[in-house]
Design a protein around this motif. Structure first.
Motif, PDB file in Angstrom:
ATOM      1  N   MET A 149       0.807  -1.212   0.000  1.00 36.18           N
ATOM      2  CA  MET A 149       0.000   0.000   0.000  1.00 36.18           C
ATOM      3  C   MET A 149       0.846   1.271   0.000  1.00 36.18           C
ATOM      4  O   MET A 149       0.409   2.296  -0.520  1.00 36.18           O
ATOM      5  CB  MET A 149      -0.929   0.024   1.222  1.00 36.18           C
ATOM      6  N   VAL A 150       2.026   1.224   0.595  1.00 37.46           N
ATOM      7  CA  VAL A 150       2.805   2.432   0.841  1.00 37.46           C
ATOM      8  C   VAL A 150       4.162   2.357   0.155  1.00 37.46           C
ATOM      9  O   VAL A 150       4.918   1.402   0.346  1.00 37.46           O
ATOM     10  CB  VAL A 150       2.987   2.648   2.354  1.00 37.46           C
ATOM     11  N   ASN A 151       4.472   3.377  -0.645  1.00 35.87           N
ATOM     12  CA  ASN A 151       5.786   3.538  -1.273  1.00 35.87           C
ATOM     13  C   ASN A 151       5.926   5.010  -1.669  1.00 35.87           C
ATOM     14  O   ASN A 151       5.792   5.375  -2.828  1.00 35.87           O
ATOM     15  CB  ASN A 151       5.909   2.622  -2.492  1.00 35.87           C
ATOM     16  N   PRO A 152       6.226   5.877  -0.678  1.00 38.08           N
ATOM     17  CA  PRO A 152       6.224   7.320  -0.951  1.00 38.08           C
ATOM     18  C   PRO A 152       7.330   7.731  -1.921  1.00 38.08           C
ATOM     19  O   PRO A 152       8.479   7.326  -1.775  1.00 38.08           O
ATOM     20  CB  PRO A 152       6.443   7.944   0.430  1.00 38.08           C
ATOM     21  N   MET A 153       6.983   8.519  -2.889  1.00 36.57           N
ATOM     22  CA  MET A 153       7.820   9.207  -3.869  1.00 36.57           C
ATOM     23  C   MET A 153       9.150   8.530  -4.193  1.00 36.57           C
ATOM     24  O   MET A 153      10.146   8.678  -3.487  1.00 36.57           O
ATOM     25  CB  MET A 153       8.095  10.631  -3.398  1.00 36.57           C
ATOM     26  N   ASP A 154       9.173   7.796  -5.285  1.00 33.87           N
ATOM     27  CA  ASP A 154      10.416   7.178  -5.743  1.00 33.87           C
ATOM     28  C   ASP A 154      10.314   6.937  -7.237  1.00 33.87           C
ATOM     29  O   ASP A 154       9.259   7.129  -7.848  1.00 33.87           O
ATOM     30  CB  ASP A 154      10.674   5.858  -5.005  1.00 33.87           C
ATOM     31  N   PHE A 155      11.427   6.490  -7.809  1.00 29.04           N
ATOM     32  CA  PHE A 155      11.456   6.191  -9.234  1.00 29.04           C
ATOM     33  C   PHE A 155      10.831   4.820  -9.471  1.00 29.04           C
ATOM     34  O   PHE A 155      11.331   3.809  -8.978  1.00 29.04           O
ATOM     35  CB  PHE A 155      12.890   6.203  -9.765  1.00 29.04           C
ATOM     36  N   LEU A 156       9.753   4.783 -10.231  1.00 26.05           N
ATOM     37  CA  LEU A 156       9.168   3.509 -10.638  1.00 26.05           C
ATOM     38  C   LEU A 156       9.867   2.988 -11.879  1.00 26.05           C
ATOM     39  O   LEU A 156      10.151   1.782 -11.986  1.00 26.05           O
ATOM     40  CB  LEU A 156       7.670   3.682 -10.907  1.00 26.05           C
ATOM     41  N   GLN A 157      10.147   3.884 -12.844  1.00 22.93           N
ATOM     42  CA  GLN A 157      10.888   3.524 -14.043  1.00 22.93           C
ATOM     43  C   GLN A 157      11.935   4.608 -14.325  1.00 22.93           C
ATOM     44  O   GLN A 157      11.683   5.794 -14.099  1.00 22.93           O
ATOM     45  CB  GLN A 157       9.970   3.383 -15.257  1.00 22.93           C
ATOM     46  N   ALA A 158      13.072   4.171 -14.830  1.00 22.54           N
ATOM     47  CA  ALA A 158      14.116   5.100 -15.272  1.00 22.54           C
ATOM     48  C   ALA A 158      15.052   4.297 -16.167  1.00 22.54           C
ATOM     49  O   ALA A 158      15.933   3.589 -15.682  1.00 22.54           O
ATOM     50  CB  ALA A 158      14.874   5.702 -14.082  1.00 22.54           C
ATOM     51  N   TYR A 159      14.821   4.380 -17.488  1.00 23.43           N
ATOM     52  CA  TYR A 159      15.612   3.560 -18.396  1.00 23.43           C
ATOM     53  C   TYR A 159      15.906   4.294 -19.696  1.00 23.43           C
ATOM     54  O   TYR A 159      15.204   5.229 -20.087  1.00 23.43           O
ATOM     55  CB  TYR A 159      14.919   2.224 -18.686  1.00 23.43           C
ATOM     56  N   VAL A 160      16.954   3.815 -20.331  1.00 18.68           N
ATOM     57  CA  VAL A 160      17.320   4.245 -21.683  1.00 18.68           C
ATOM     58  C   VAL A 160      16.957   3.115 -22.632  1.00 18.68           C
ATOM     59  O   VAL A 160      17.228   1.939 -22.343  1.00 18.68           O
ATOM     60  CB  VAL A 160      18.826   4.553 -21.770  1.00 18.68           C
ATOM     61  N   GLU A 161      16.334   3.448 -23.763  1.00 16.49           N
ATOM     62  CA  GLU A 161      15.956   2.433 -24.751  1.00 16.49           C
ATOM     63  C   GLU A 161      16.686   2.715 -26.061  1.00 16.49           C
ATOM     64  O   GLU A 161      16.621   3.823 -26.599  1.00 16.49           O
ATOM     65  CB  GLU A 161      14.451   2.423 -24.968  1.00 16.49           C
ATOM     66  N   LEU A 162      17.364   1.683 -26.557  1.00 15.90           N
ATOM     67  CA  LEU A 162      18.105   1.763 -27.809  1.00 15.90           C
ATOM     68  C   LEU A 162      17.490   0.818 -28.826  1.00 15.90           C
ATOM     69  O   LEU A 162      16.923  -0.216 -28.461  1.00 15.90           O
ATOM     70  CB  LEU A 162      19.570   1.385 -27.580  1.00 15.90           C
ATOM     71  N   GLY A 163      17.626   1.147 -30.120  1.00 16.51           N
ATOM     72  CA  GLY A 163      17.174   0.226 -31.154  1.00 16.51           C
ATOM     73  C   GLY A 163      16.072   0.802 -32.007  1.00 16.51           C
ATOM     74  O   GLY A 163      15.836   2.013 -32.055  1.00 16.51           O
ATOM     75  N   ASP A 164      15.371  -0.118 -32.690  1.00 13.26           N
ATOM     76  CA  ASP A 164      14.294   0.272 -33.597  1.00 13.26           C
ATOM     77  C   ASP A 164      13.150  -0.716 -33.456  1.00 13.26           C
ATOM     78  O   ASP A 164      13.088  -1.474 -32.480  1.00 13.26           O
ATOM     79  CB  ASP A 164      14.811   0.333 -35.033  1.00 13.26           C
ATOM     80  N   GLU A 165      12.229  -0.726 -34.438  1.00 14.17           N
ATOM     81  CA  GLU A 165      11.063  -1.604 -34.342  1.00 14.17           C
ATOM     82  C   GLU A 165      11.440  -3.078 -34.420  1.00 14.17           C
ATOM     83  O   GLU A 165      10.746  -3.930 -33.871  1.00 14.17           O
ATOM     84  CB  GLU A 165      10.070  -1.266 -35.454  1.00 14.17           C
ATOM     85  N   ALA A 166      12.538  -3.396 -35.086  1.00 12.11           N
ATOM     86  CA  ALA A 166      12.947  -4.792 -35.217  1.00 12.11           C
ATOM     87  C   ALA A 166      13.616  -5.316 -33.949  1.00 12.11           C
ATOM     88  O   ALA A 166      13.425  -6.473 -33.564  1.00 12.11           O
ATOM     89  CB  ALA A 166      13.887  -4.958 -36.405  1.00 12.11           C
ATOM     90  N   PHE A 167      14.411  -4.480 -33.302  1.00 10.34           N
ATOM     91  CA  PHE A 167      15.094  -4.887 -32.079  1.00 10.34           C
ATOM     92  C   PHE A 167      15.299  -3.667 -31.194  1.00 10.34           C
ATOM     93  O   PHE A 167      15.713  -2.601 -31.664  1.00 10.34           O
ATOM     94  CB  PHE A 167      16.453  -5.521 -32.379  1.00 10.34           C
ATOM     95  N   SER A 168      14.995  -3.820 -29.907  1.00  9.87           N
ATOM     96  CA  SER A 168      15.214  -2.734 -28.955  1.00  9.87           C
ATOM     97  C   SER A 168      15.628  -3.327 -27.621  1.00  9.87           C
ATOM     98  O   SER A 168      15.310  -4.481 -27.303  1.00  9.87           O
ATOM     99  CB  SER A 168      13.955  -1.877 -28.793  1.00  9.87           C
ATOM    100  N   VAL A 169      16.322  -2.521 -26.835  1.00 11.96           N
ATOM    101  CA  VAL A 169      16.759  -2.971 -25.525  1.00 11.96           C
ATOM    102  C   VAL A 169      16.632  -1.816 -24.542  1.00 11.96           C
ATOM    103  O   VAL A 169      16.960  -0.673 -24.852  1.00 11.96           O
ATOM    104  CB  VAL A 169      18.217  -3.504 -25.570  1.00 11.96           C
ATOM    105  N   LYS A 170      16.100  -2.125 -23.353  1.00 12.86           N
ATOM    106  CA  LYS A 170      15.975  -1.156 -22.271  1.00 12.86           C
ATOM    107  C   LYS A 170      17.048  -1.453 -21.230  1.00 12.86           C
ATOM    108  O   LYS A 170      17.253  -2.618 -20.849  1.00 12.86           O
ATOM    109  CB  LYS A 170      14.596  -1.250 -21.613  1.00 12.86           C
ATOM    110  N   LEU A 171      17.672  -0.394 -20.720  1.00 13.96           N
ATOM    111  CA  LEU A 171      18.678  -0.507 -19.679  1.00 13.96           C
ATOM    112  C   LEU A 171      18.278   0.402 -18.523  1.00 13.96           C
ATOM    113  O   LEU A 171      18.146   1.618 -18.701  1.00 13.96           O
ATOM    114  CB  LEU A 171      20.056  -0.091 -20.204  1.00 13.96           C
ATOM    115  N   GLY A 172      18.064  -0.179 -17.349  1.00 15.02           N
ATOM    116  CA  GLY A 172      17.683   0.621 -16.196  1.00 15.02           C
ATOM    117  C   GLY A 172      16.548  -0.015 -15.427  1.00 15.02           C
ATOM    118  O   GLY A 172      16.426  -1.242 -15.372  1.00 15.02           O
ATOM    119  N   ARG A 173      15.695   0.792 -14.844  1.00 15.60           N
ATOM    120  CA  ARG A 173      14.557   0.308 -14.052  1.00 15.60           C
ATOM    121  C   ARG A 173      13.301   0.321 -14.928  1.00 15.60           C
ATOM    122  O   ARG A 173      12.987   1.316 -15.572  1.00 15.60           O
ATOM    123  CB  ARG A 173      14.356   1.190 -12.818  1.00 15.60           C
TER     124      ARG A 173
END
Length: 451
Positions: A109-133
């Protein structure tokens, strides 16, 4: 259920939740969505706010218990599209209010103010990769999911790759460290503490999806791996689990049948508890099945009638060297078993449960769902802790109870504001009644604002 208690619950819901959520949402969304752009072309901002008042009543005859809470989850997401890469940052603030001192609450129920997602995404429609949260759904979200109803959301630190295989297929692979949701001190104080992941808790998977299977079906096959070791301050069951699952389904359409079938086997090793004194490692072998068939009538209100069956194994013998209780990993029970929050009666462990569901759509903006579910223990030798049954039933009783749930969803402003209300009532079965666990009912009112 007494009229007095029901009236009190509804009064709380209508007064408090509407005051906290609906008034603010309505004021912010007085005008219909438009196409005016307030940000640069490379930047997209999304705001989501979910407010819910929920109340749980139980133990009516001897010592009535009444729990209630006002929960609020606010998300602000920024998507930045650059020429050679994309960046996504999402903040989440999850808080609880108006909760009693003896009401059990925690990081669900409780998780005050934090990063839920933080990522860099590289690539295109054929292939992509996310690095981070990142957050992620797998299939029907039974074993890995971005939570919708729960006031906090699962997140993972790591790498997440996606291959597009022609027009119909896709392959996903990820390796991650699950994020521990944290708060400082008493969760009722909503005090911030940075979330973190642990290198000695590792979660990975491989998912193949195909949108064009025989008989107009789609589906996926997936392998999920969870590997833990002694995790310092993070107490675990030292799980080393491999879960192999497959799902096939056909989407509903008027005047036709639809179905869903998902099965999973889970093998590996685990301990029975997180206690530091529990040093015995057990072989782990568990199974899961979900089967569903439905029919949508070509008639006013588009009625859809469905039959469901869910099975998740429980431990067969507490004294042997094997653990048979299914671990639902990072999935959600909401879609199959009803509300979570203060309620969360049935989960994907030690359960055998048929159900029938009726879905109606009176208008384009209004949906009404009603489900009747019966639940029994898959194994009388194991607990069903979510129901309050903390040990095996001495008399061999299996019946956990019968649950009736009704949910009404209204798109008050399509794409901007949704209002949802529901009630779930559990008639306790013999397995619970023998342990002094009585009937219980749960009501809620929720608003979702998005822009």
């Amino acid at each position: 259920m007494s009229n007095t208690v029901l009236t009190r619950s509804l009064r709380h819901i209508l007064g408090l939740s509407l005051a906290a959520g609906v008034a603010t949402a309505s004021q912010a969304a007085l005008s219909a969505p438009d196409d005016r752009r307030q940000t640069p072309d490379w930047l997209s901002l999304t705001f989501d706010q979910q407010t819910r008042f929920e109340a749980l009543n139980q133990d009516f005859e001897d010592n009535e218990r009444y729990d209630h809470a006002l929960v609020a989850r606010t998300n602000l997401r920024a998507d930045m599209d650059f020429e050679s890469f994309d960046v996504t940052v999402e903040l989440m603030d999850s808080r609880v209010f108006m909760v009693e001192d003896d009401t059990p609450i925690g990081s669900a129920m409780v998780n005050p103010m934090d990063f839920l997602q933080a990522y860099v995404e590289l690539g295109d429609e054929a292939f992509s990769v996310k690095l981070g949260r990142f957050t992620q759904d797998v299939g029907a979200r039974r074993f890995m999911a971005r939570n919708r109803y729960r006031n906090t959301i699962n997140a993972f630190d790591g790498v997440n790759a996606h291959w597009q295989l022609g027009d119909d297929g896709a392959l996903r692979a990820f390796y991650s460290f699950p994020v521990e949701r944290r708060y400082k001190g008493d969760p009722r104080d909503n005090r911030m503490k940075m979330d973190r992941s642990h290198a000695n808790q590792r979660f990975g998977g491989l998912v193949y999806e195909n949108s064009r299977l025989p008989f107009g079906s789609a589906g996926e096959i997936y392998l999920l791996s969870l590997d833990e070791d002694d995790a310092g301050n993070l107490q675990t069951r030292n799980r080393q689990l491999y879960s192999l699952g497959a799902r096939a389904f056909r989407k509903p359409s008027p005047a036709s049948y639809d179905y869903e079938l998902e099965a999973l086997v889970q093998e590996g090793e685990s301990r029975k508890s997180t206690a530091v004194t529990d040093t015995d490692t057990l072989d782990h072998s568990a199974q899961f099945l979900h089967a569903e068939v439905g029919y949508m009538f070509d008639a006013p209100w588009q009625p859809r009638l469905q039959a469901h069956y869910d099975y998740a194994s429980g431990d067969k013998d507490a004294s042997d060297d094997e653990n048979n209780g299914l671990d639902s990993l990072y999935g959600v029970p909401r879609g199959d078993f009803g509300p979570t929050g203060l309620y969360r009666i049935f989960i994907r462990n030690n359960i055998s449960s048929p159900a029938v569901r009726l879905e109606l759509q009176p208008t384009a903006s209004l949906r009404l769902n009603t489900e009747l579910r019966d639940a029994r223990l898959a194994s009388v030798n194991a607990a069903s802790s979510s129901t309050g049954l903390t040990s095996a039933t001495p008399g061999g009783e299996r019946h956990l109870g019968t649950q009736l749930e009704t949910v009404l969803r209204w798109q008050a402003i399509p794409g901007r504001l949704r209002v949802e209300t529901g009630i779930a009532y559990l008639w306790a079965g013999s397995a619970l009644a023998d342990q002094g666990i009585d009937d219980k009912y749960y009501t809620y009112l929720q608003t979702n604002l998005r822009f």
